[in-house]
Design a protein around this motif. Structure first.
Motif, PDB file in Angstrom:
ATOM      1  N   PRO A  38       0.824  -1.212   0.000  1.00  0.00           N
ATOM      2  CA  PRO A  38       0.000   0.000   0.000  1.00  0.00           C
ATOM      3  C   PRO A  38       0.857   1.259   0.000  1.00  0.00           C
ATOM      4  O   PRO A  38       1.855   1.333   0.722  1.00  0.00           O
ATOM      5  N   LEU A  39       0.474   2.243  -0.787  1.00  0.00           N
ATOM      6  CA  LEU A  39       1.170   3.522  -0.736  1.00  0.00           C
ATOM      7  C   LEU A  39       0.837   4.262   0.553  1.00  0.00           C
ATOM      8  O   LEU A  39       1.647   5.032   1.050  1.00  0.00           O
ATOM      9  N   ASN A  40      -0.360   4.034   1.080  1.00  0.00           N
ATOM     10  CA  ASN A  40      -0.748   4.628   2.356  1.00  0.00           C
ATOM     11  C   ASN A  40      -1.364   3.544   3.230  1.00  0.00           C
ATOM     12  O   ASN A  40      -2.558   3.255   3.134  1.00  0.00           O
ATOM     13  N   PRO A  41      -0.569   2.903   4.092  1.00  0.00           N
ATOM     14  CA  PRO A  41      -1.085   1.801   4.906  1.00  0.00           C
ATOM     15  C   PRO A  41      -2.059   2.233   5.990  1.00  0.00           C
ATOM     16  O   PRO A  41      -2.646   1.378   6.655  1.00  0.00           O
ATOM     17  N   VAL A 106      -5.034   8.213 -11.207  1.00  0.00           N
ATOM     18  CA  VAL A 106      -5.519   7.702  -9.927  1.00  0.00           C
ATOM     19  C   VAL A 106      -6.469   8.713  -9.280  1.00  0.00           C
ATOM     20  O   VAL A 106      -7.472   8.332  -8.661  1.00  0.00           O
ATOM     21  N   SER A 107      -6.191   9.991  -9.462  1.00  0.00           N
ATOM     22  CA  SER A 107      -7.109  11.024  -8.961  1.00  0.00           C
ATOM     23  C   SER A 107      -8.472  10.914  -9.647  1.00  0.00           C
ATOM     24  O   SER A 107      -9.520  11.095  -9.011  1.00  0.00           O
ATOM     25  N   ARG A 108      -8.451  10.633 -10.930  1.00  0.00           N
ATOM     26  CA  ARG A 108      -9.708  10.457 -11.669  1.00  0.00           C
ATOM     27  C   ARG A 108     -10.489   9.265 -11.117  1.00  0.00           C
ATOM     28  O   ARG A 108     -11.710   9.342 -10.930  1.00  0.00           O
ATOM     29  N   LEU A 109      -9.789   8.165 -10.840  1.00  0.00           N
ATOM     30  CA  LEU A 109     -10.448   7.010 -10.235  1.00  0.00           C
ATOM     31  C   LEU A 109     -11.073   7.377  -8.888  1.00  0.00           C
ATOM     32  O   LEU A 109     -12.196   6.980  -8.575  1.00  0.00           O
ATOM     33  N   MET A 110     -10.338   8.143  -8.110  1.00  0.00           N
ATOM     34  CA  MET A 110     -10.842   8.572  -6.805  1.00  0.00           C
ATOM     35  C   MET A 110     -12.112   9.395  -6.953  1.00  0.00           C
ATOM     36  O   MET A 110     -13.111   9.158  -6.249  1.00  0.00           O
ATOM     37  N   LYS A 111     -12.106  10.346  -7.875  1.00  0.00           N
ATOM     38  CA  LYS A 111     -13.270  11.208  -8.053  1.00  0.00           C
ATOM     39  C   LYS A 111     -14.456  10.440  -8.635  1.00  0.00           C
ATOM     40  O   LYS A 111     -15.610  10.827  -8.421  1.00  0.00           O
ATOM     41  N   SER A 126       4.215   8.675  -7.183  1.00  0.00           N
ATOM     42  CA  SER A 126       3.760   7.916  -6.016  1.00  0.00           C
ATOM     43  C   SER A 126       3.635   8.759  -4.743  1.00  0.00           C
ATOM     44  O   SER A 126       2.720   8.501  -3.946  1.00  0.00           O
ATOM     45  N   PRO A 127       4.481   9.774  -4.500  1.00  0.00           N
ATOM     46  CA  PRO A 127       4.253  10.589  -3.302  1.00  0.00           C
ATOM     47  C   PRO A 127       2.905  11.300  -3.324  1.00  0.00           C
ATOM     48  O   PRO A 127       2.254  11.441  -2.282  1.00  0.00           O
ATOM     49  N   GLU A 128       2.473  11.746  -4.511  1.00  0.00           N
ATOM     50  CA  GLU A 128       1.171  12.399  -4.627  1.00  0.00           C
ATOM     51  C   GLU A 128       0.036  11.387  -4.442  1.00  0.00           C
ATOM     52  O   GLU A 128      -0.966  11.673  -3.781  1.00  0.00           O
ATOM     53  N   ILE A 129       0.190  10.191  -5.014  1.00  0.00           N
ATOM     54  CA  ILE A 129      -0.847   9.164  -4.877  1.00  0.00           C
ATOM     55  C   ILE A 129      -1.017   8.781  -3.415  1.00  0.00           C
ATOM     56  O   ILE A 129      -2.143   8.563  -2.939  1.00  0.00           O
ATOM     57  N   ALA A 130       0.089   8.730  -2.676  1.00  0.00           N
ATOM     58  CA  ALA A 130       0.027   8.352  -1.267  1.00  0.00           C
ATOM     59  C   ALA A 130      -0.785   9.338  -0.436  1.00  0.00           C
ATOM     60  O   ALA A 130      -1.283   8.985   0.637  1.00  0.00           O
ATOM     61  N   LYS A 131      -0.951  10.555  -0.931  1.00  0.00           N
ATOM     62  CA  LYS A 131      -1.704  11.574  -0.201  1.00  0.00           C
ATOM     63  C   LYS A 131      -3.197  11.565  -0.555  1.00  0.00           C
ATOM     64  O   LYS A 131      -3.986  12.262   0.090  1.00  0.00           O
ATOM     65  N   LEU A 132      -3.580  10.792  -1.561  1.00  0.00           N
ATOM     66  CA  LEU A 132      -4.977  10.747  -1.978  1.00  0.00           C
ATOM     67  C   LEU A 132      -5.790   9.852  -1.044  1.00  0.00           C
ATOM     68  O   LEU A 132      -5.253   8.977  -0.367  1.00  0.00           O
ATOM     69  N   HIS A 138       1.091  -1.028  -5.137  1.00  0.00           N
ATOM     70  CA  HIS A 138       2.017  -1.296  -6.235  1.00  0.00           C
ATOM     71  C   HIS A 138       3.247  -2.005  -5.702  1.00  0.00           C
ATOM     72  O   HIS A 138       3.401  -2.214  -4.499  1.00  0.00           O
ATOM     73  N   GLN A 139       4.141  -2.366  -6.645  1.00  0.00           N
ATOM     74  CA  GLN A 139       5.385  -3.026  -6.259  1.00  0.00           C
ATOM     75  C   GLN A 139       6.395  -2.014  -5.738  1.00  0.00           C
ATOM     76  O   GLN A 139       6.960  -2.184  -4.668  1.00  0.00           O
ATOM     77  N   ARG A 140       6.597  -0.938  -6.503  1.00  0.00           N
ATOM     78  CA  ARG A 140       7.536   0.113  -6.107  1.00  0.00           C
ATOM     79  C   ARG A 140       7.334   1.321  -7.009  1.00  0.00           C
ATOM     80  O   ARG A 140       6.718   1.209  -8.073  1.00  0.00           O
ATOM     81  N   PRO A 141       7.831   2.501  -6.606  1.00  0.00           N
ATOM     82  CA  PRO A 141       7.694   3.682  -7.456  1.00  0.00           C
ATOM     83  C   PRO A 141       8.412   3.495  -8.796  1.00  0.00           C
ATOM     84  O   PRO A 141       9.436   2.819  -8.887  1.00  0.00           O
ATOM     85  N   SER A 142       7.833   4.127  -9.829  1.00  0.00           N
ATOM     86  CA  SER A 142       8.412   4.011 -11.168  1.00  0.00           C
ATOM     87  C   SER A 142       8.080   5.266 -11.954  1.00  0.00           C
ATOM     88  O   SER A 142       6.917   5.495 -12.308  1.00  0.00           O
ATOM     89  N   ALA A 143       9.080   6.086 -12.231  1.00  0.00           N
ATOM     90  CA  ALA A 143       8.848   7.370 -12.893  1.00  0.00           C
ATOM     91  C   ALA A 143       8.587   7.290 -14.397  1.00  0.00           C
ATOM     92  O   ALA A 143       7.820   8.090 -14.926  1.00  0.00           O
TER      93      ALA A 143
END
Length: 238
Positions: A38-41, A106-111, A126-132, A138-143
């Motif tokens: 989880p990005l935000n456990p 991911v923000s669109r999915l949230m909305k 991923s830092p932004e997704i973790a705040k949503l 995911h497995q790990r961040p990937s730019a």
């Protein structure tokens, strides 16, 4: 519909560990998605029916940046059509060298009210997704953009995600440990059993923290353990 409001509520209160044990009792040993986190456990349990997206390895002549100008691009369509309350499950072939999606999608999915998103690859931003306020695994961040290595092909077909077969409509549960896939036809029985298992596990935890031995208690092979559990349930309304 496998996921009724009651079943959703029940699954929101149990752990993936307990669910894995209930599935194992039915002969299902490979339902926990491997190597996703989880990005935000700290978010509540993710519970929803699977809506899938399948990637194949990108072929350069078919996957330039201009493909995103196509309004029917499968990645964009999947995000914009994922049903409310569903979990978008992405098959990235366990390849996190390029992103499966980024924070805008991911923000669109949230909305749209999706319950969450899972990939066996990686997310960019991923830092932004973790705040949503949407569960994301995911497995790990990937730019790098997904186009680098992934070509979106199919929507809502059976996929593999982290070595687990995922069929559209399967019930997906995620917690701070990871994600488990429950076959749709078993969801009601698994949820009911997990609720009972969780009640007993909570009782056992309290007793063990008081210093009680697990012998005869976990599992409940002593009659005294069963008697004590019955009294505990009455006291706690469980």
């Amino acid at each position: 519909m496998a996921l009724t409001p009651q079943i959703r509520k029940q699954l929101a209160t149990v752990s993936t560990a307990t669910l894995c044990t209930a599935l194992y009792k039915r002969g299902l040993r490979n339902q926990f998605i491997q190597d996703v986190h989880p990005l935000n456990p700290d978010l509540p349990n993710m519970v929803g029916e699977a809506y899938t997206l399948r990637y194949i390895p990108a072929r350069e002549d078919l996957n330039p940046i201009t493909v995103f100008q196509d309004r029917s691009h499968p990645q964009r369509v999947a995000v914009d059509q994922c049903p409310q309350g569903a979990v978008l499950m992405i098959d990235s072939r366990k390849d996190a060298r390029a992103a499966s999606a980024g924070s805008i999608l991911v923000s669109r999915l949230m909305k749209r009210g999706a319950a969450g998103v899972v990939t066996d690859g990686g997310f960019r931003d991923s830092p932004e997704i973790a705040k949503l306020s949407i569960a994301a695994y995911h497995q790990r961040p990937s730019a790098p953009t997904n186009l680098t290595l992934h070509q979106a092909l199919d929507i809502n077909v059976p996929i593999g995600c982290g070595d687990v077969a995922v069929f559209p409509g399967d019930v997906i549960v995620g917690d701070a440990e990871g994600v488990v896939v429950i076959p749709a036809h078993l969801a009601q029985d698994i949820a009911a059993e997990a609720i009972e298992m969780t009640a007993y596990e909570d009782f056992v935890t309290e007793e063990v923290l008081k210093g009680r031995s697990i012998i005869g208690l976990y599992p409940a092979t002593d009659e005294q353990a069963k008697t004590d559990f019955s009294a505990w349930r009455q006291r706690n309304g469980r």
